[in-house]
Structures are given as C-alpha cells and as structure tokens.
Design a protein around this motif. Sequence first.
Motif, mmCIF file in Angstrom:
data_model
loop_
_atom_site.group_PDB
_atom_site.id
_atom_site.type_symbol
_atom_site.label_atom_id
_atom_site.label_comp_id
_atom_site.label_asym_id
_atom_site.label_seq_id
_atom_site.Cartn_x
_atom_site.Cartn_y
_atom_site.Cartn_z
ATOM 1 N N MET A 1 -11.554 8.385 26.419
ATOM 2 C CA MET A 1 -12.752 9.204 26.111
ATOM 3 C C MET A 1 -12.573 9.236 24.440
ATOM 4 N N LEU A 2 -13.696 9.231 23.873
ATOM 5 C CA LEU A 2 -13.930 9.395 22.490
ATOM 6 C C LEU A 2 -13.346 10.619 21.902
ATOM 7 N N THR A 3 -12.587 10.393 20.683
ATOM 8 C CA THR A 3 -12.086 11.505 20.122
ATOM 9 C C THR A 3 -12.445 11.304 18.803
ATOM 10 N N ASN A 4 -12.906 12.776 17.969
ATOM 11 C CA ASN A 4 -13.520 12.902 16.790
ATOM 12 C C ASN A 4 -12.614 13.414 15.784
ATOM 13 N N ARG A 5 -12.454 13.285 14.858
ATOM 14 C CA ARG A 5 -11.486 14.154 13.806
ATOM 15 C C ARG A 5 -12.571 14.185 12.602
ATOM 16 N N ARG A 6 -12.236 15.714 11.987
ATOM 17 C CA ARG A 6 -13.040 15.948 10.602
ATOM 18 C C ARG A 6 -12.033 16.816 10.109
ATOM 19 N N ASP A 7 -11.902 16.588 8.648
ATOM 20 C CA ASP A 7 -11.169 17.331 7.501
ATOM 21 C C ASP A 7 -12.021 18.477 7.255
ATOM 22 N N VAL A 8 -11.613 19.376 7.008
ATOM 23 C CA VAL A 8 -12.266 21.037 6.678
ATOM 24 C C VAL A 8 -11.419 21.588 5.639
ATOM 25 N N GLN A 9 -11.994 22.072 4.466
ATOM 26 C CA GLN A 9 -11.145 23.110 3.693
ATOM 27 C C GLN A 9 -11.809 24.164 3.795
ATOM 28 N N ILE A 10 -10.692 25.050 3.824
ATOM 29 C CA ILE A 10 -11.220 26.683 4.257
ATOM 30 C C ILE A 10 -11.702 27.288 2.849
ATOM 31 N N GLN A 11 -12.813 27.861 3.075
ATOM 32 C CA GLN A 11 -13.594 28.474 1.965
ATOM 33 C C GLN A 11 -13.254 29.839 1.825
ATOM 34 N N TRP A 12 -13.383 30.500 0.818
ATOM 35 C CA TRP A 12 -13.348 31.789 0.543
ATOM 36 C C TRP A 12 -14.139 32.780 1.587
ATOM 37 N N GLY A 13 -15.364 32.448 1.618
ATOM 38 C CA GLY A 13 -16.042 33.216 2.823
ATOM 39 C C GLY A 13 -15.565 33.159 4.339
ATOM 40 N N ASP A 14 -14.639 32.087 4.615
ATOM 41 C CA ASP A 14 -13.975 32.021 5.830
ATOM 42 C C ASP A 14 -12.949 33.091 5.981
ATOM 43 N N CYS A 15 -12.327 33.751 5.092
ATOM 44 C CA CYS A 15 -11.170 34.681 4.931
ATOM 45 C C CYS A 15 -11.398 36.031 5.179
ATOM 46 N N ASP A 16 -10.516 36.786 5.656
ATOM 47 C CA ASP A 16 -10.668 38.193 5.685
ATOM 48 C C ASP A 16 -9.752 38.720 4.403
ATOM 49 N N PRO A 17 -9.733 40.240 4.282
ATOM 50 C CA PRO A 17 -9.210 40.740 3.082
ATOM 51 C C PRO A 17 -7.684 40.210 2.813
ATOM 52 N N ALA A 18 -7.030 39.823 3.964
ATOM 53 C CA ALA A 18 -5.505 39.639 4.007
ATOM 54 C C ALA A 18 -5.654 37.976 3.750
ATOM 55 N N ASN A 19 -6.665 37.381 3.240
ATOM 56 C CA ASN A 19 -6.746 35.827 2.967
ATOM 57 C C ASN A 19 -6.107 34.835 4.042
ATOM 58 N N ILE A 20 -6.551 35.468 5.314
ATOM 59 C CA ILE A 20 -6.356 34.328 6.520
ATOM 60 C C ILE A 20 -7.623 34.155 7.049
ATOM 61 N N VAL A 21 -7.922 33.138 7.536
ATOM 62 C CA VAL A 21 -9.293 32.805 8.279
ATOM 63 C C VAL A 21 -9.504 33.978 9.321
ATOM 64 N N TYR A 22 -10.753 34.359 9.245
ATOM 65 C CA TYR A 22 -11.080 35.472 10.238
ATOM 66 C C TYR A 22 -11.611 34.405 11.452
ATOM 67 N N TYR A 23 -11.212 34.901 12.486
ATOM 68 C CA TYR A 23 -11.134 34.019 13.797
ATOM 69 C C TYR A 23 -12.616 33.683 14.261
ATOM 70 N N PRO A 24 -13.501 34.501 14.162
ATOM 71 C CA PRO A 24 -14.944 33.752 14.467
ATOM 72 C C PRO A 24 -15.309 32.744 13.503
ATOM 73 N N ARG A 25 -14.947 32.538 12.148
ATOM 74 C CA ARG A 25 -15.172 31.451 11.562
ATOM 75 C C ARG A 25 -14.558 30.078 12.213
ATOM 76 N N TYR A 26 -13.513 30.247 12.827
ATOM 77 C CA TYR A 26 -13.099 28.928 13.498
ATOM 78 C C TYR A 26 -14.187 28.633 14.714
ATOM 79 N N PHE A 27 -14.797 29.471 15.319
ATOM 80 C CA PHE A 27 -15.505 29.091 16.524
ATOM 81 C C PHE A 27 -16.833 28.368 16.039
ATOM 82 N N ALA A 28 -17.161 28.941 14.708
ATOM 83 C CA ALA A 28 -18.223 28.031 14.061
ATOM 84 C C ALA A 28 -18.029 26.766 13.572
ATOM 85 N N MET A 29 -16.599 26.518 13.140
ATOM 86 C CA MET A 29 -16.101 25.355 12.904
ATOM 87 C C MET A 29 -16.233 24.264 14.037
ATOM 88 N N PHE A 30 -15.648 24.979 15.337
ATOM 89 C CA PHE A 30 -15.631 24.187 16.452
ATOM 90 C C PHE A 30 -16.878 23.695 16.888
#
Length: 139
Positions: A1-30
């Motif tokens: 089965m086909l596998t696809n890879r992509r590199d993503v740099q975490i942006q400022w707007g992806d993060c919460d005030p603790a500077n970690i990715v706010y989990y719903p942003r990952y679902f947009a990336m998915f």
Amino acid sequence: MLTNRRDVQIQWGDCDPANIVYYPRYFAMFDDSTSSLFEAAGCSKRDIINVYGLVGIPMVDTRAKFYVPSSYGDWITIESRIEKFNRSSFEVTHKVTKGEALAIEAFETRVLVGRDPADPARLKSTAVPAEIIEKFMRG
C-alpha cells in the motif's frame, strides 16, 4: 500500500500559550496529509469530485495517541497510509516522528460520499471505485 511522507515545520499559530502544539492543529495537519496521500496516488480531491462525481471524503471517526510534544520551529515528519479499504470507507493511519522519536499515532475513518439519487439535497455513502483502490495498491 502507498505511503506518503511530508515534513512540516510547526508555526507560531499552531501553539498554545505553553508553546506546545494545540492538539486540534494536528488534526488539520492530518487532513492535509490525507489530501497529500491521495495526490501521491494520482487521485486528488479535485479528481474525486470531477472524475468520480463524488462530493468528498469526510471523516467519520478519529483518534490519536500523543507521546512527544512539539513546539514553535520544530520539524516533524508525518507518514500517512491507507491501512484498509471497506465498501465505502477507508482507514488511514498517520505516524508523526520528531527526529527519531515517535511523537503521535493517529487514526481516521473516512467515507466517500456522493449525492443521494433519490434526493440530491442529501448525501449518501458511495462504494470506493476499484480504480482508486488500484492506485493505492501500486504504491
């Protein structure tokens, strides 16, 4: 089965005030990664609409396991693949790595939908065309 890879740099707007990715942003990336997977197979979302006459591939179930957080400026790799095709749905997995570490495992169930012939104002699940499955099997 086909596998696809992509590199993503975490942006400022992806993060919460603790500077970690706010989990719903990952679902947009998915969601973007699923689109990239279809494009890699030679079957873009535009093809799904224009070639196969479908409305789209909405997500009907999703979940994720988070192991390693990411912060602004980090690079992650998202590896996506379809694990299984059913009659009108398919199962997608996304494995996110940060460096060598497994950061996230995510799972989606999506359904191909088109217009209901009995009532075009409604949507109805549609069988996955054999041609689409073949495109993923070649990978």
